[in-house]
Design a protein around this motif. Structure first.
Motif, PDB file in Angstrom:
ATOM      1  N   ARG A  79       0.627  -1.102  -0.033  1.00  0.00           N
ATOM      2  CA  ARG A  79      -0.182   0.043  -0.170  1.00  0.00           C
ATOM      3  C   ARG A  79       1.019   1.110   0.035  1.00  0.00           C
ATOM      4  O   ARG A  79       0.784   2.308  -0.906  1.00  0.00           O
ATOM      5  N   ALA A  80       1.868   1.396   0.871  1.00  0.00           N
ATOM      6  CA  ALA A  80       2.788   2.440   0.968  1.00  0.00           C
ATOM      7  C   ALA A  80       3.251   2.716  -0.429  1.00  0.00           C
ATOM      8  O   ALA A  80       3.646   3.837  -0.701  1.00  0.00           O
ATOM      9  N   THR A 174      -8.932  -3.615   2.086  1.00  0.00           N
ATOM     10  CA  THR A 174      -7.515  -3.949   2.339  1.00  0.00           C
ATOM     11  C   THR A 174      -6.719  -2.683   1.594  1.00  0.00           C
ATOM     12  O   THR A 174      -5.509  -2.360   1.931  1.00  0.00           O
ATOM     13  N   LEU A 175      -7.294  -2.441   0.276  1.00  0.00           N
ATOM     14  CA  LEU A 175      -6.383  -1.319  -0.506  1.00  0.00           C
ATOM     15  C   LEU A 175      -7.393  -0.213  -0.771  1.00  0.00           C
ATOM     16  O   LEU A 175      -7.067   0.491  -1.873  1.00  0.00           O
ATOM     17  N   ARG A 176      -8.377   0.070  -0.138  1.00  0.00           N
ATOM     18  CA  ARG A 176      -9.231   1.181  -0.113  1.00  0.00           C
ATOM     19  C   ARG A 176      -8.656   2.436  -0.165  1.00  0.00           C
ATOM     20  O   ARG A 176      -8.600   3.280  -1.142  1.00  0.00           O
ATOM     21  N   THR A 177      -7.457   2.874   0.652  1.00  0.00           N
ATOM     22  CA  THR A 177      -6.819   4.054   0.463  1.00  0.00           C
ATOM     23  C   THR A 177      -5.849   4.261  -0.812  1.00  0.00           C
ATOM     24  O   THR A 177      -5.657   5.077  -1.092  1.00  0.00           O
ATOM     25  N   VAL A 178      -5.597   2.826  -1.440  1.00  0.00           N
ATOM     26  CA  VAL A 178      -4.874   3.077  -2.636  1.00  0.00           C
ATOM     27  C   VAL A 178      -5.922   3.561  -3.749  1.00  0.00           C
ATOM     28  O   VAL A 178      -5.503   4.181  -4.384  1.00  0.00           O
ATOM     29  N   ALA A 182      -5.495   7.017  -5.687  1.00  0.00           N
ATOM     30  CA  ALA A 182      -5.594   7.297  -7.500  1.00  0.00           C
ATOM     31  C   ALA A 182      -6.530   8.252  -7.901  1.00  0.00           C
ATOM     32  O   ALA A 182      -6.246   8.834  -8.475  1.00  0.00           O
ATOM     33  N   ASP A 183      -7.738   8.123  -7.286  1.00  0.00           N
ATOM     34  CA  ASP A 183      -8.836   9.199  -7.542  1.00  0.00           C
ATOM     35  C   ASP A 183      -8.505  10.343  -7.077  1.00  0.00           C
ATOM     36  O   ASP A 183      -8.504  11.276  -8.226  1.00  0.00           O
ATOM     37  N   GLU A 184      -7.557  10.473  -6.074  1.00  0.00           N
ATOM     38  CA  GLU A 184      -7.398  11.931  -5.577  1.00  0.00           C
ATOM     39  C   GLU A 184      -6.200  12.658  -6.752  1.00  0.00           C
ATOM     40  O   GLU A 184      -6.345  13.650  -7.182  1.00  0.00           O
ATOM     41  N   VAL A 185      -5.309  11.692  -7.071  1.00  0.00           N
ATOM     42  CA  VAL A 185      -4.208  11.946  -7.797  1.00  0.00           C
ATOM     43  C   VAL A 185      -4.804  12.294  -9.391  1.00  0.00           C
ATOM     44  O   VAL A 185      -4.634  13.399  -9.947  1.00  0.00           O
ATOM     45  N   VAL A 198      -9.050  -1.317  -7.992  1.00  0.00           N
ATOM     46  CA  VAL A 198      -7.987  -0.839  -7.571  1.00  0.00           C
ATOM     47  C   VAL A 198      -6.824  -1.180  -8.244  1.00  0.00           C
ATOM     48  O   VAL A 198      -6.877  -2.462  -8.866  1.00  0.00           O
ATOM     49  N   MET A 199      -5.975  -0.425  -8.450  1.00  0.00           N
ATOM     50  CA  MET A 199      -4.804  -0.764  -9.160  1.00  0.00           C
ATOM     51  C   MET A 199      -4.795  -0.569 -10.589  1.00  0.00           C
ATOM     52  O   MET A 199      -4.024  -0.206 -11.517  1.00  0.00           O
ATOM     53  N   GLU A 200      -6.022  -0.390 -11.163  1.00  0.00           N
ATOM     54  CA  GLU A 200      -6.441   0.061 -12.674  1.00  0.00           C
ATOM     55  C   GLU A 200      -7.233   1.229 -12.501  1.00  0.00           C
ATOM     56  O   GLU A 200      -7.456   1.746 -13.760  1.00  0.00           O
ATOM     57  N   ASN A 201      -7.358   1.816 -11.235  1.00  0.00           N
ATOM     58  CA  ASN A 201      -8.188   3.123 -11.385  1.00  0.00           C
ATOM     59  C   ASN A 201      -7.361   4.482 -11.623  1.00  0.00           C
ATOM     60  O   ASN A 201      -7.618   5.636 -11.551  1.00  0.00           O
ATOM     61  N   ILE A 202      -5.726   4.001 -11.766  1.00  0.00           N
ATOM     62  CA  ILE A 202      -4.924   5.286 -11.809  1.00  0.00           C
ATOM     63  C   ILE A 202      -4.691   5.692 -13.273  1.00  0.00           C
ATOM     64  O   ILE A 202      -4.170   6.749 -13.421  1.00  0.00           O
ATOM     65  N   ALA A 203      -4.734   4.590 -14.154  1.00  0.00           N
ATOM     66  CA  ALA A 203      -4.304   4.960 -15.673  1.00  0.00           C
ATOM     67  C   ALA A 203      -4.971   4.106 -16.533  1.00  0.00           C
ATOM     68  O   ALA A 203      -5.533   3.008 -16.165  1.00  0.00           O
TER      69      ALA A 203
END
Length: 438
Positions: A79-80, A174-178, A182-185, A198-203
């Motif tokens: 996560r970090a 478990t990965l909610r903050t990730v 991503a949404d925030e960025v 999660v992990m595909e909502n960044i790009a």
């Protein structure tokens, strides 16, 4: 062509061989990455582009660059790493890359698959994007668990239910903050939210995805991204002509099994793996060779090493691995692939990032054993090393994989596929317009 890489060894090194191919074919290549890699960039024939708004942590250990990550393992480390190393650094990277694109006018961007600033730049202006993967396949699938869990594949009804349940748990627990980060960025750089897991909502997915391993080392998927190509390893050592072997080199031929103990070049927690492993193998009839990379052992440790242990900061793998009977590693993707390309079985003790997922693939192909616990005991390491050394099935599986590795020329295949994104005289190939859903 514009290359963009996260300023870390595992992201830059696989790209070096690809860039050498591209510049050797006459392409005009600029490379955006950290200052610590400038000599390598120039040596590959590319023009270096500096990180100005982007965070240049090249040359620093993970703990130096991100002090809050010290001691983290498992999902906490995962996560970090995603939030701090890759997500929060992306806006600055995008700012730099858009300025370079305005000046340089490239026909295509080639980035590592976690340089999200490059993904954002592509989405903003529509330029074709090729990913050069620096680790395992990162996209989701109904046939596999999400990244970070270190689980094997399953396409059965029960297995797909497990995979879906873990995906939902990741999205909301478990990965909610990730996912939220991503949404925030994306909002920070003016891009709309992606309604994906999660992990595909960044790009958005790239126009070409090049994975630096062989197909047999990756889990099978019925929904593999259609623009994926397994090109073979990209970070195999370049054979050298000059080599000054250490004084103990002749011991490699004295009949003892050789155990290579390494934890790569990023993680520097020697107490977690190196120290208990040295203790575990101290009184066995084996030769233990420790390579320390960027994490030299402290004088207290080196002054009391067992008689069967040899320590070196670095050894050229193409010369050393043919002598090795088992590699003990924390699961760095490039190191594991290099071992398998030489037919060397593995004991993997993953501790951080996606290394649990690398270890799961080693176990799945039968080429080694994974020790998943955070606190490794010398007895467990000793037992596992004995199993890999004495059960020929592990070596046989590694040797079978070596044959597949040898059939690939990863850098050449990657360069040819990247060229396919650009038509004659720099005319960009016809692609879906930027922002289109795949």
């Amino acid at each position: 062509m514009l290359i963009a890489t996260t300023p870390a060894d595992g992201h830059v090194n696989p790209m070096l061989s690809v860039v050498r191919q591209l510049t050797g074919r006459g392409h005009d290549v600029h490379w955006y990455t950290g200052q610590a890699y400038r000599d390598g960039v120039v040596g590959a024939g590319a023009v270096p582009e500096s990180m100005r708004s982007g965070y240049d942590f090249g040359g620093l250990s993970k703990e130096e660059a991100f002090p809050g990550h010290a001691g983290l393992t498992g999902l906490a480390s995962f996560r970090a790493g995603m939030e701090d190393i890759f997500y929060q650094t992306a806006p600055g990277q995008m700012t730099d890359l858009l300025a370079i694109i305005e000046r340089f006018r490239p026909d295509v961007i080639v980035s590592d698959d976690m340089c999200y600033g490059a993904c954002f730049a592509r989405e903003r202006i529509g330029i074709p994007l090729a990913w050069v993967g620096n680790s395992v396949y990162v996209l989701g699938s109904r046939d596999t668990a999400p990244l970070g869990y270190g689980l094997g594949p399953s396409s059965s009804r029960v297995g797909r239910f497990r995979n879906r349940l873990l995906t939902l748990a990741g999205d909301h627990l478990t990965l909610r903050t990730v996912r939220e980060r991503a949404d925030e960025v994306r909002a920070e750089v003016g891009l709309s939210r992606l309604d994906t897991s999660v992990m595909e909502n960044i790009a958005r997915r790239p126009d070409l995805y090049l994975v630096g391993t062989v197909a047999s080392f990756e889990f099978p998927r019925t929904d593999l991204f259609e623009r994926t190509h397994f090109v073979g390893p990209l970070d195999l050592p370049v054979p050298d002509t000059a080599f000054d072997p250490p004084s103990w080199w002749n011991e490699l031929d004295d009949g003892r099994p050789v155990v290579l103990l390494t934890q790569g070049t990023v993680t520097n927690d020697v107490q977690r793996l190196l120290v208990p492993a040295v203790r575990a193998l101290a009184d066995l009839p084996v030769l233990v060779v420790v390579t320390t990379g960027n994490s030299p052992l402290d004088p207290t440790t080196t002054s009391s090493l067992p008689r069967n242990v040899r320590v070196e900061p670095f050894l050229p793998y193409h010369r050393f691995l043919p002598h090795v009977d088992v590699m003990v590693t924390n699961g760095g993707f490039n190191g594991v692939n290099t071992a398998l390309a030489h037919g060397v079985p593995l004991l993997v003790a993953p501790g951080s990032e996606e290394k649990a997922d690398v270890a799961a693939r080693v176990s799945w192909v039968g080429a080694g054993i994974s020790l998943r616990r955070r606190n490794l005991t010398s007895q467990r390491i000793r037992t596992a090393v004995g199993m890999v050394l004495n059960d020929p099935r592990y070596r046989d599986a590694a040797v079978r994989l070596r044959g597949e590795y040898l059939r690939h020329d990863g850098p050449k295949q990657a360069a040819e596929l990247i060229e396919g994104l650009v038509g004659p005289r720099g005319v960009t190939a016809v692609l879906p317009e930027a922002g289109a859903r795949w």
